[in-house]
Structure formats: C-alpha cells, structure tokens
Design an enzyme around this catalytic site. Structure first.
Site, PDB file in Angstrom:
ATOM      1  N   LYS A 113       0.822  -1.211   0.000  1.00 60.87           N
ATOM      2  CA  LYS A 113       0.000   0.000   0.000  1.00 60.87           C
ATOM      3  C   LYS A 113       0.864   1.273   0.000  1.00 60.87           C
ATOM      4  CE  LYS A 113      -4.172  -2.154   1.018  1.00 60.87           C
ATOM      5  NZ  LYS A 113      -3.766  -3.546   0.984  1.00 60.87           N
TER       6      LYS A 113
HETATM    7  C1  LIG Z   1      -4.360  -4.658   0.355  1.00 60.60           C
HETATM    8  C2  LIG Z   1      -3.555  -5.893   0.254  1.00 60.60           C
HETATM    9  C3  LIG Z   1      -3.816  -6.875  -0.723  1.00 60.60           C
HETATM   10  C4  LIG Z   1      -4.977  -6.761  -1.694  1.00 60.60           C
HETATM   11  O1  LIG Z   1      -4.756  -5.780  -2.674  1.00 60.60           O
HETATM   12  P1  LIG Z   1      -5.985  -5.204  -3.558  1.00 60.60           P
HETATM   13  O2  LIG Z   1      -5.414  -4.113  -4.358  1.00 60.60           O
HETATM   14  O3  LIG Z   1      -7.004  -4.729  -2.557  1.00 60.60           O
HETATM   15  O4  LIG Z   1      -6.500  -6.339  -4.381  1.00 60.60           O
HETATM   16  C5  LIG Z   1      -2.979  -7.978  -0.795  1.00 60.60           C
HETATM   17  N1  LIG Z   1      -1.955  -8.137   0.083  1.00 60.60           N
HETATM   18  C6  LIG Z   1      -1.668  -7.226   1.045  1.00 60.60           C
HETATM   19  C7  LIG Z   1      -0.547  -7.465   1.980  1.00 60.60           C
HETATM   20  C8  LIG Z   1      -2.456  -6.067   1.164  1.00 60.60           C
HETATM   21  O5  LIG Z   1      -2.176  -5.167   2.128  1.00 60.60           O
END
Ligand SMILES: *Cc1c(COP(=O)(O)O)cnc(C)c1O
Length: 498
Positions: A113
C-alpha cells in the site's frame, strides 16, 4: 486526458478533480477516457531512469493537467530513500527459473500500500492547489490493518491535511496495532472501534454523508476526501511498478523485449491486479493476469462463472488484507469490458447493493477468461506453501504472497504454461510473523511480537525492517476505543468543530 464516471459516461472531469473528489457523486468510480499507449522503445528508455523518474514518465500520460514540475514534486517527495529501504523502491527477487518476486513492501509500513499511499497525499494537495480549493483536506480511513498505517505514514505532517483512522479493536495483528497506536505526526488520529471492520467502514460512510457533519465542515473550511483504492490517485501509482519491473527484467537480459510476462496478484479489492490490466492495455507485453484469493473466494467464482455473489460466509484468514467480499475496483474493469456501458454498470451495482449479486453477459464472461485466470487456497495450503518455498529456496514470504504462489503453482499444473512470470509480493513476512512462524518454525511461540521478529531474522536472509524495529521504543499515543455510534462525535471533536 479526462476522467469519466463508471455510472455516467457523460460526466467529464480532469485528473485533479477526480483525485480530490475520490469518488463520483453518482457513486461511480473515475476512469480515464482512453488508455494512453506505451511502446517497447519507451520501456527501453525508462529502464535507464530511476524509479521516481519512471513514475513521472508514466504519470505524464495520465495526469495531463499536472505540469511537469508538479509531477516531479510529487514523485521526488514519495519515491526516495528516506521513505523506502532500497534505491530501487520495488525490488525483484529471483524465486526459481523464470519466476520473479516483485517485492512491493520496502516502504515505511512494509506492505505494498505504501507504493501508492506515499504519493497520494502529494497528488491530493497538488490537485487542491490547482483547483484553488482553500480548504483543509480531512482523510477518514476504515482499515483492517495495512491501509490505515500506510495512509497515516503518507499523510503525517503533510500541510493542509488531517487524517483519522478507525480499526476494529480485536481485528488487527499485534504488529499492525502497534504500528498504528504509536503513529507520530501532528495531524493524525487513531481510534479503535468496538466492532468489526464492517462497523468501521459503515461508520465512516455514514459520516461522509451526514448532513450535520457536512455543514460543520463547510463552515470551517474543511473537506473530506478518500485514501481508499477507489481513488484514481491510488491506482495510477500501481501501474508504474509493473512497467518498471518489465523494463528492469528486459534491461537485465532476463526477458527478451516484447516477450510476454504473466502476472500473479494476491487480490482483495481488485486494485493491484487492475493496475496490471491497465499496464497491459497500454501495450506492456503481459500474458495472463492470475487473480489469487484466499478462502473468501468471491472473485475466483466470479472470474470462473460470471456470477458475483457476496451472499456467503465471511472467513477471517491468515491473509487478512484479502478478507473482503466486495471488490470495489471490479467496477472499473467491467466498465471497460462492457464497452463503457454505464447503464449496465448502474444495473449490476444496484443489484449488488440490493441483492448482493449480479451476473455479467456471456460476452464479458468470455473476455474475463481470456485475460484472467483465477484460483484460491485456504490457510493450511497457504502455510504449507510458505514452508515449501522456505525449504526449497530459503526464501521467507508472507501469507498474502504465499496465496499467490500457491495459485500460480495450480495454474502451471492446470495449463502447462511456463511463460516467465512476476508474482506481486505484497507484504514483508515480518508483518505477519506469527502465521509465518507457524509455517516454518511451528515449535516456536511467544506472546511478544519482537521475539517472533527475532526468530524470523534468525531463519531468513531478510533484515528486520528498521521501521518495525524502531516501533519497539516508541510510546503508545492512541489508546482510545469507542462504540461505532460515537465515531461522528469523535471526528467533530478531533476537528474542533463541536
Ligand atoms: C491490500 C492488500 C492486498 C490486496 O490488494 P488489492 O489491491 O485490494 O487487491 C494484498 N496483500 C496485502 C498485503 C495487502 O495489504
């Protein structure tokens, strides 16, 4: 370049408007009116640039209302070694022959993120300046763990912004809790909710639309915006790392220019994999996009049958950032696949909110299976995969990434496709220490998360991220815990408007 709403193709705004608004007033998501192109020569050109310059190069194609200087201001502030552990920003690890881990977790909060939330605050404040909005931007976030911390780090001490994060009191890992409750910065607030993630999310949504709150904001020169992946400003930074990874692999001679690469993504809200789809539509030679889910496998069923049905049991898993039954960004994909049929999108998403279910047309089902492959695995398979990778390659991966590896193995077995492949590695194993250790060191256990961290450090080649190690000595600043009914009061008081 203008942006349309998925629920109203006639609406057109520029990117500054799309980013500062977050979501369209009709409830739709903003999408670019056309997809800019990218040639192999350009891919070759960007391989000679730093990550920050690569990002700027791509952003210029999408954010055409930003000046070059504005874009550079954003990328310089986000993608640097103050914020990220490594100069490459996104590292590529070779897992086994022709399979590469794209490590997206070298940012300040150790999850992917950060790739978007380090830059979003700069996109937002720059957009507000361009639109001559002289209000302070207030960000409210409901989080199941990773987004909240990444948003706090991104927005901390960014002038003209204030951020408040709500998390479920008993719904996040102890490391995630510590990350949030020790958050530094003069414009941040964190509060636990006595309830689950849905309570946090519905509470935030209610505040966004509350007339009394709206009026108070207006009178005090404040405005809400969203740091969620519905915001275009969070999606566009994710397009960059797929292009960047391809450029690096081609420059290193790992792939031939033009060779198709498969991409595997552990998926929740469909943001990360959608970014890969955008990169492919721009012209990046990508093959199958492999969508990996945990036991909350609503997307696996959707891609395989064309029926989206959220009426099912919700499971708490060891890959909690993918515990999600409504994948918001799917709306953007369906808008594109339906030939920008906004009436159709309104119908499906009204059905989703009323009945929790919709079914797409045969034409779209065919397009879905052409572009995507989908699979899922449960917690025991996830942990078995972590162990297997560790035993075979001495590589320690987190639970989310392990889901992707397992689904990729299933894909290879089912199809015989051995094309070179990038696996999106979305979190540091240190962030989910206890599940990771259950897999690779089952006899070890401790209530102290730092004992777990030390144990992983003994077993792996990956250094403990400084940002996690530092937390040990940071004082806890936020101890509050409230009922969901008190959230709006909490927000008003924090903003000094009550
Ligand atoms: C948010 C997240 C995901 C999922 O990603 P999306 O873009 O919501 O599909 C997968 N792995 C981790 C560690 C995350 O923080």
């Amino acid at each position: 370049m203008f942006y349309k709403s998925t629920r109203n193709s006639n609406l057109k705004v520029d990117s500054a408007q799309a980013i500062s608004q977050g979501i369209s007033e009709d409830g739709g998501l903003f999408v670019p009116e056309s997809i800019p192109s990218l040639t192999l020569d350009e891919v070759k050109h960007i391989s000679g640039l730093s990550y920050s310059e690569r990002a700027a190069y791509i952003f210029k194609k999408f954010l055409t209302d930003f000046t070059d200087a504005e874009i550079q201001y954003c990328t310089d502030n986000a993608y640097n070694t103050k914020n990220f552990e490594t100069e490459n920003i996104a590292e590529i690890a070779h897992l086994f022959d022709g399979t590469y881990m794209l490590e997206l977790w070298h940012g300040p909060t150790c999850a992917f993120k950060d790739m978007a939330l380090q830059i979003l605050p700069y996109f937002l404040t720059t957009s507000a300046k361009k639109l001559k909005i002289d209000k302070k931007i207030v960000i409210l976030v409901a989080t199941s763990g990773d987004t909240g911390k990444a948003a706090l780090e991104g927005f901390k001490d960014v002038e003209g912004t204030q951020i408040m994060v709500f998390y479920p009191e008993n719904g996040v890992s102890s490391m995630q809790k510590r990350q949030m409750t020790t958050q530094e910065g003069s414009n941040v607030g964190v509060c636990a909710i006595k309830g689950n993630f849905d309570d946090c999310q519905s509470g935030v949504k209610k505040i966004f639309t509350d007339d009394e709150v709206k009026k108070a904001l207006e009178e005090n020169k404040l405005m809400f915006s969203s740091a969620n992946s519905i915001n275009w400003g969070r999606l566009v930074p994710q397009v960059v790392y797929y292009i960047s990874a391809y450029a690096s692999l081609a420059a290193d001679g790992e792939i031939e220019p033009g060779e198709k690469l498969n991409v595997v993504v552990p998926t929740g809200n469909f943001g990360n994999i959608l970014a890969a789809y955008y990169a492919k539509k721009m012209g990046l030679p990508l093959g199958k996009l492999i969508c990996a889910s945990n036991i909350n496998n609503v997307l696996t069923d959707f891609i395989n049958t064309g029926v989206y049905d959220r009426n099912r049991k919700f499971y708490a898993t060891c890959s909690p950032s993918m515990d999600i039954l409504i994948s918001s960004n799917l709306e953007r994909l369906l808008y594109m696949l339906s030939g920008e049929n906004d009436a159709q999108i309104r119908e499906w998403f009204t059905a989703l909110s009323n009945e929790g279910r919709y079914e797409v047309t045969d034409d779209i089902k065919a397009k879905l299976s052409e572009e995507f492959y989908a699979g899922f695995c449960d917690d025991s398979e996830t942990k078995a995969t972590i162990k297997n990778i560790y035993d075979k390659y001495s590589y320690v991966c987190d639970t989310h990434t392990a889901v992707a590896v397992k689904v990729y193995e299933d894909y290879r077995r089912a199809t015989g496709d051995t094309a070179r492949t990038i696996i999106a590695s979305t979190a540091s194993p240190y962030k989910f220490s206890s599940s990771v250790l259950e897999a690779i060191s089952p006899d070890f256990s401790s209530d102290d998360e730092y004992a777990l961290v030390d144990r992983i450090a003994e077993l792996s080649d990956i250094a403990v991220p400084e940002s996690l190690a530092d937390l040990k000595n940071k004082p806890v600043r936020f101890t509050g815990s409230i009922d969901k009914e008190e959230m709006s009061d909490f927000v008003m008081k924090s903003l000094n408007i009550k």
